[in-house]
Design a protein around this motif. Structure first.
Motif, PDB file in Angstrom:
ATOM      1  N   PHE A  50       0.834  -1.205   0.000  1.00  0.00           N
ATOM      2  CA  PHE A  50       0.000   0.000   0.000  1.00  0.00           C
ATOM      3  C   PHE A  50       0.867   1.253   0.000  1.00  0.00           C
ATOM      4  CE2 PHE A  50      -3.139  -2.823   2.444  1.00  0.00           C
ATOM      5  CZ  PHE A  50      -3.803  -3.194   1.287  1.00  0.00           C
ATOM      6  N   THR A  51       1.971   1.210   0.725  1.00  0.00           N
ATOM      7  CA  THR A  51       2.887   2.350   0.746  1.00  0.00           C
ATOM      8  C   THR A  51       3.522   2.548  -0.625  1.00  0.00           C
ATOM      9  OG1 THR A  51       3.358   2.014   3.092  1.00  0.00           O
ATOM     10  CG2 THR A  51       4.970   3.286   1.830  1.00  0.00           C
ATOM     11  N   ARG A  52       3.886   1.442  -1.264  1.00  0.00           N
ATOM     12  CA  ARG A  52       4.591   1.507  -2.550  1.00  0.00           C
ATOM     13  C   ARG A  52       3.683   1.984  -3.687  1.00  0.00           C
ATOM     14  NH1 ARG A  52       5.902  -3.354  -2.540  1.00  0.00           N
ATOM     15  NH2 ARG A  52       4.449  -4.143  -4.073  1.00  0.00           N
ATOM     16  N   VAL A  53       2.506   1.369  -3.851  1.00  0.00           N
ATOM     17  CA  VAL A  53       1.672   1.687  -5.025  1.00  0.00           C
ATOM     18  C   VAL A  53       0.267   2.146  -4.700  1.00  0.00           C
ATOM     19  CG1 VAL A  53       2.964   0.157  -6.559  1.00  0.00           C
ATOM     20  CG2 VAL A  53       0.949  -0.714  -5.372  1.00  0.00           C
ATOM     21  N   GLY A  54      -0.158   2.024  -3.455  1.00  0.00           N
ATOM     22  CA  GLY A  54      -1.487   2.477  -3.077  1.00  0.00           C
ATOM     23  C   GLY A  54      -2.522   1.365  -3.103  1.00  0.00           C
ATOM     24  N   LEU A  55      -3.641   1.640  -2.482  1.00  0.00           N
ATOM     25  CA  LEU A  55      -4.720   0.669  -2.361  1.00  0.00           C
ATOM     26  C   LEU A  55      -5.323   0.293  -3.703  1.00  0.00           C
ATOM     27  CD1 LEU A  55      -6.816  -0.923  -0.656  1.00  0.00           C
ATOM     28  CD2 LEU A  55      -8.121   1.206  -0.477  1.00  0.00           C
ATOM     29  N   THR A  56      -5.532   1.272  -4.557  1.00  0.00           N
ATOM     30  CA  THR A  56      -6.231   0.998  -5.814  1.00  0.00           C
ATOM     31  C   THR A  56      -5.376   0.243  -6.819  1.00  0.00           C
ATOM     32  OG1 THR A  56      -5.629   3.176  -6.677  1.00  0.00           O
ATOM     33  CG2 THR A  56      -7.756   2.989  -5.563  1.00  0.00           C
ATOM     34  N   LYS A  57      -4.067   0.374  -6.734  1.00  0.00           N
ATOM     35  CA  LYS A  57      -3.207  -0.235  -7.757  1.00  0.00           C
ATOM     36  C   LYS A  57      -2.673  -1.613  -7.401  1.00  0.00           C
ATOM     37  CE  LYS A  57      -1.899   4.049  -9.917  1.00  0.00           C
ATOM     38  NZ  LYS A  57      -1.617   5.271  -9.221  1.00  0.00           N
ATOM     39  N   ILE A  58      -2.712  -1.974  -6.147  1.00  0.00           N
ATOM     40  CA  ILE A  58      -2.187  -3.287  -5.764  1.00  0.00           C
ATOM     41  C   ILE A  58      -3.303  -4.330  -5.874  1.00  0.00           C
ATOM     42  CG2 ILE A  58      -2.625  -3.197  -3.279  1.00  0.00           C
ATOM     43  CD1 ILE A  58       0.391  -4.313  -3.129  1.00  0.00           C
ATOM     44  N   THR A  59      -2.918  -5.541  -6.213  1.00  0.00           N
ATOM     45  CA  THR A  59      -3.905  -6.618  -6.340  1.00  0.00           C
ATOM     46  C   THR A  59      -3.762  -7.602  -5.180  1.00  0.00           C
ATOM     47  OG1 THR A  59      -2.448  -8.078  -7.609  1.00  0.00           O
ATOM     48  CG2 THR A  59      -3.765  -6.468  -8.862  1.00  0.00           C
ATOM     49  N   ILE A  60      -4.815  -8.359  -4.976  1.00  0.00           N
ATOM     50  CA  ILE A  60      -4.777  -9.391  -3.947  1.00  0.00           C
ATOM     51  C   ILE A  60      -3.716 -10.435  -4.296  1.00  0.00           C
ATOM     52  CG2 ILE A  60      -6.099 -11.309  -2.960  1.00  0.00           C
ATOM     53  CD1 ILE A  60      -8.486  -9.370  -2.865  1.00  0.00           C
ATOM     54  N   GLU A  81     -10.159  -4.485   3.616  1.00  0.00           N
ATOM     55  CA  GLU A  81     -10.124  -4.936   5.010  1.00  0.00           C
ATOM     56  C   GLU A  81      -8.683  -5.060   5.499  1.00  0.00           C
ATOM     57  OE1 GLU A  81     -12.418  -5.399   7.380  1.00  0.00           O
ATOM     58  OE2 GLU A  81     -14.030  -4.740   6.052  1.00  0.00           O
ATOM     59  N   LEU A  82      -7.804  -5.547   4.643  1.00  0.00           N
ATOM     60  CA  LEU A  82      -6.384  -5.610   4.999  1.00  0.00           C
ATOM     61  C   LEU A  82      -5.843  -4.192   5.213  1.00  0.00           C
ATOM     62  CD1 LEU A  82      -3.638  -6.986   5.410  1.00  0.00           C
ATOM     63  CD2 LEU A  82      -3.382  -7.032   2.919  1.00  0.00           C
ATOM     64  N   PHE A  83      -6.215  -3.274   4.345  1.00  0.00           N
ATOM     65  CA  PHE A  83      -5.777  -1.888   4.471  1.00  0.00           C
ATOM     66  C   PHE A  83      -6.191  -1.330   5.834  1.00  0.00           C
ATOM     67  CE2 PHE A  83      -6.083   2.679   3.995  1.00  0.00           C
ATOM     68  CZ  PHE A  83      -4.969   3.014   3.257  1.00  0.00           C
ATOM     69  N   LEU A  84      -7.447  -1.565   6.218  1.00  0.00           N
ATOM     70  CA  LEU A  84      -7.926  -1.060   7.507  1.00  0.00           C
ATOM     71  C   LEU A  84      -7.199  -1.729   8.673  1.00  0.00           C
ATOM     72  CD1 LEU A  84     -11.753  -0.723   6.843  1.00  0.00           C
ATOM     73  CD2 LEU A  84     -10.047   1.104   6.965  1.00  0.00           C
ATOM     74  N   ALA A  85      -6.880  -3.011   8.544  1.00  0.00           N
ATOM     75  CA  ALA A  85      -6.131  -3.702   9.601  1.00  0.00           C
ATOM     76  C   ALA A  85      -4.733  -3.099   9.750  1.00  0.00           C
ATOM     77  CB  ALA A  85      -6.049  -5.198   9.305  1.00  0.00           C
ATOM     78  N   VAL A  86      -4.097  -2.781   8.628  1.00  0.00           N
ATOM     79  CA  VAL A  86      -2.776  -2.133   8.679  1.00  0.00           C
ATOM     80  C   VAL A  86      -2.911  -0.755   9.311  1.00  0.00           C
ATOM     81  CG1 VAL A  86      -0.888  -1.176   7.294  1.00  0.00           C
ATOM     82  CG2 VAL A  86      -1.837  -3.419   6.716  1.00  0.00           C
ATOM     83  N   GLN A  87      -3.953  -0.028   8.918  1.00  0.00           N
ATOM     84  CA  GLN A  87      -4.185   1.301   9.473  1.00  0.00           C
ATOM     85  C   GLN A  87      -4.382   1.226  10.987  1.00  0.00           C
ATOM     86  OE1 GLN A  87      -7.353   2.806  10.672  1.00  0.00           O
ATOM     87  NE2 GLN A  87      -6.219   4.660  11.132  1.00  0.00           N
TER      88      GLN A  87
END
Length: 161
Positions: free
Chosen positions: A56-66, A89-95
């Motif tokens: 998410f830090t490298r490319v962002g939520l929208t550009k990374i795939t599962i 959901e993973l993004f929110l867990a990291v947050q």
């Protein structure tokens, strides 16, 4: 009794004893497997959180795939869903992890502040520099990230943040 019959009875008795002992030990073995499985699941979850933080830090939520997140965590794409329902959901867990770490650091710094004025200065400085020190959190403020989260995450889940 013949030696062959004695050997056969002895073998049957040993087999019965072994079977009985295995039945008694099976719950313990299952418990050990469960504990081992729980530890393995926790390690995989931690790897997913780290892969998410990095990705998410490298490319962002929208550009990374599962698929990329799973690969970076060392698991198959299908296994991802055993841990998180979506990449959001993973993004929110990291947050949540980042937020907890920030709060813990801030509390320690505020406890060291000698006066109310120093505490306010510490609070303002920590808040102002937080985005520079935490590139993952900068991604949280991007319009496409906010849009993706509001579209794909239930409102009650977002309200918790």
């Amino acid at each position: 009794m013949s030696p062959a019959l004695t050997a056969a009875l002895l073998a049957a008795g040993l087999a019965f004893f072994a079977f009985t002992m295995l039945r008694r030990l099976a719950p313990l073995a299952a418990l050990r497997r469960e504990v081992r499985t729980d530890r393995m699941r926790e390690r995989i979850r931690e790897r997913l959180l780290q892969a998410g933080r990095d990705g998410f830090t490298r490319v962002g939520l929208t550009k990374i795939t599962i698929a990329e997140l799973a690969r970076d965590a060392g698991i198959g794409k299908g296994s991802f869903y055993q841990f998180f329902a979506s990449k959001e959901e993973l993004f929110l867990a990291v947050q949540e992890q980042e937020e907890a770490a920030f709060k813990a650091t801030l509390v320690r710094e505020l406890e060291r502040a000698g006066s109310g004025r120093a505490a306010v200065r510490t609070l303002l400085l920590a808040t102002a520099t937080r985005l520079d020190e935490h590139p993952f959190l900068r991604r949280l403020l991007e319009p496409e990230t906010l849009s993706e989260l509001t579209l794909r995450v239930p409102p009650e889940r977002l309200a918790a943040h």
